[in-house]
Design a protein around this motif. Sequence first.
Motif, PDB file in Angstrom:
ATOM      1  N   ALA A 344       0.832  -1.208   0.000  1.00  0.00           N
ATOM      2  CA  ALA A 344       0.000   0.000   0.000  1.00  0.00           C
ATOM      3  C   ALA A 344       0.868   1.261   0.000  1.00  0.00           C
ATOM      4  N   VAL A 345       1.871   1.291   0.875  1.00  0.00           N
ATOM      5  CA  VAL A 345       2.785   2.435   0.891  1.00  0.00           C
ATOM      6  C   VAL A 345       3.516   2.539  -0.443  1.00  0.00           C
ATOM      7  N   GLY A 346       3.961   1.384  -0.950  1.00  0.00           N
ATOM      8  CA  GLY A 346       4.633   1.374  -2.242  1.00  0.00           C
ATOM      9  C   GLY A 346       3.755   1.895  -3.355  1.00  0.00           C
ATOM     10  N   SER A 347       2.484   1.541  -3.331  1.00  0.00           N
ATOM     11  CA  SER A 347       1.551   2.005  -4.368  1.00  0.00           C
ATOM     12  C   SER A 347       1.435   3.515  -4.360  1.00  0.00           C
ATOM     13  N   ALA A 348       1.290   4.107  -3.162  1.00  0.00           N
ATOM     14  CA  ALA A 348       1.148   5.559  -3.065  1.00  0.00           C
ATOM     15  C   ALA A 348       2.398   6.268  -3.557  1.00  0.00           C
ATOM     16  N   VAL A 349       3.563   5.774  -3.143  1.00  0.00           N
ATOM     17  CA  VAL A 349       4.819   6.436  -3.507  1.00  0.00           C
ATOM     18  C   VAL A 349       5.145   6.221  -4.980  1.00  0.00           C
ATOM     19  N   ILE A 350       4.961   4.998  -5.470  1.00  0.00           N
ATOM     20  CA  ILE A 350       5.231   4.709  -6.878  1.00  0.00           C
ATOM     21  C   ILE A 350       4.334   5.562  -7.778  1.00  0.00           C
ATOM     22  N   GLY A 351       3.088   5.789  -7.347  1.00  0.00           N
ATOM     23  CA  GLY A 351       2.172   6.594  -8.150  1.00  0.00           C
ATOM     24  C   GLY A 351       2.520   8.057  -8.209  1.00  0.00           C
ATOM     25  N   GLY A 352       3.334   8.558  -7.263  1.00  0.00           N
ATOM     26  CA  GLY A 352       3.751   9.952  -7.324  1.00  0.00           C
ATOM     27  C   GLY A 352       3.566  10.738  -6.045  1.00  0.00           C
ATOM     28  N   ALA A 353       2.947  10.154  -5.009  1.00  0.00           N
ATOM     29  CA  ALA A 353       2.809  10.860  -3.737  1.00  0.00           C
ATOM     30  C   ALA A 353       4.181  10.975  -3.079  1.00  0.00           C
ATOM     31  N   SER A 354       4.446  12.139  -2.478  1.00  0.00           N
ATOM     32  CA  SER A 354       5.755  12.385  -1.881  1.00  0.00           C
ATOM     33  C   SER A 354       5.792  11.939  -0.426  1.00  0.00           C
ATOM     34  N   LEU A 355       6.914  11.367  -0.029  1.00  0.00           N
ATOM     35  CA  LEU A 355       7.121  10.987   1.367  1.00  0.00           C
ATOM     36  C   LEU A 355       7.416  12.196   2.248  1.00  0.00           C
ATOM     37  N   PHE A 356       7.637  13.356   1.629  1.00  0.00           N
ATOM     38  CA  PHE A 356       8.017  14.555   2.369  1.00  0.00           C
ATOM     39  C   PHE A 356       6.850  15.513   2.570  1.00  0.00           C
ATOM     40  N   GLY A 357       5.663  15.136   2.097  1.00  0.00           N
ATOM     41  CA  GLY A 357       4.480  15.942   2.338  1.00  0.00           C
ATOM     42  C   GLY A 357       4.243  17.001   1.274  1.00  0.00           C
TER      43      GLY A 357
END
Length: 417
Positions: A344-357
């Motif tokens: 789930a975390v991988g999906s969000a980040v791979i799609g383009g959401a930033s881990l830095f907010g």
Amino acid sequence: MTTTANRPKSAPDTGTTSPGMLRSYVDKIRGGDIGALPAVTGLVVLCVVFSILRPSFFTPGNFANLIPQGAAVSVIAMGLVFVLLIGEIDLSAGFASGVCAAVLAISLTNFGLPWFVAAAAAIATGSLLGLVLGLFVAKVGIPSFVVTLAAFLAFQGVVLLLVEEGTNISVRNEVIVAINNANLPPWLGWTLAVVAVAGFAAVQLTRRQGRLRRGLRAEPLATVLVKVGGLAALLGVSVFVLNLERSRNVAITSLKGVPIVVPVIAVILIAGTFLLHRTVFGRHLYAVGGNREAARRAGITVDRTRILAFVICSSLAAVGGILAASKATSVDATTGGSNVLLLAVGSAVIGGASLFGGKGRIQDALLGGTVVAVIINGMGLLDLGASIKYVVTGSVLLLAAGVDVLSRRRAAATGSL
């Protein structure tokens, strides 16, 4: 006679024409704002590679299987986008979905409650869990990593308690089971596709006219028509393929139509997109994620915004748990565990959401979830072991995080951040 000095000069291209829009998009990429381009490119490459190595990858049956297989993870990832937007993380989302799935199963099987009451109880449980997490993070001041890591362990124990230390609770309610296993009638799939395209076109044209009335820069009509045409082509091909007969024995049963879970995810996508981009709360989320202190000085109630982000995240985790229980037709101690959170975390980040907010869209999670589902499905068709799947998925996640860091560094260097 017209001289060179008084000859009218051509107006600069401000981006209101199709070539100008294209140049603006290229400039955004050069400035570090690459959006979902890496995920889209990766998805296309993966589909081409898997279809060459295993022609069965592009069959209607496999296409239809991809959707329900990745539905639960994609919905959990959609919830994680809200937390990532404020620069936080929720490591408990996987087991939170398991707790809510267990509440659903117990409500249906042990107490015999109607499906809608059981589903509401599961979602309410998710909201309560998110409220508790948000209060610890925003009011007590404990870092979200620590709070949600503790909740990861605690929720795992709660799941074990609810399923009585490892028993399996069957989910036999026809409505719940149908959500992630049954299909729509072919005519209804076409109807929903037409409604979706018409609604998208209406929103795009209305927004364009509104911007023109206010004297703001708007997309060229040709660009809008290309977007609408692209969506129409995508939905048209998808519905056509999904409406093909997939059963190997038509005499016994027919298997065709768009999976019921598709409109469920579509509703979540539309609601989440509206919330993020058309409400004050959505603007506050981006502001808090971009600069928390500046948001506070601007009068934004930062703590409330952060708490609501966790509530929404856990509520969508509950929906993901319902989808997981529907697909498996049961709930046990492993529901929501294993690699659900990581995917789930991988999906969000791979799609383009930033881990830095401060950066991300809810459709990013859906796109990233599709990439992850394609990787797992394609490698399964290639008969590769779980070890290879984990290595490849982890490498893709690391690559996505690296692209995020480099794009932010580029944006900061060019003054776009």
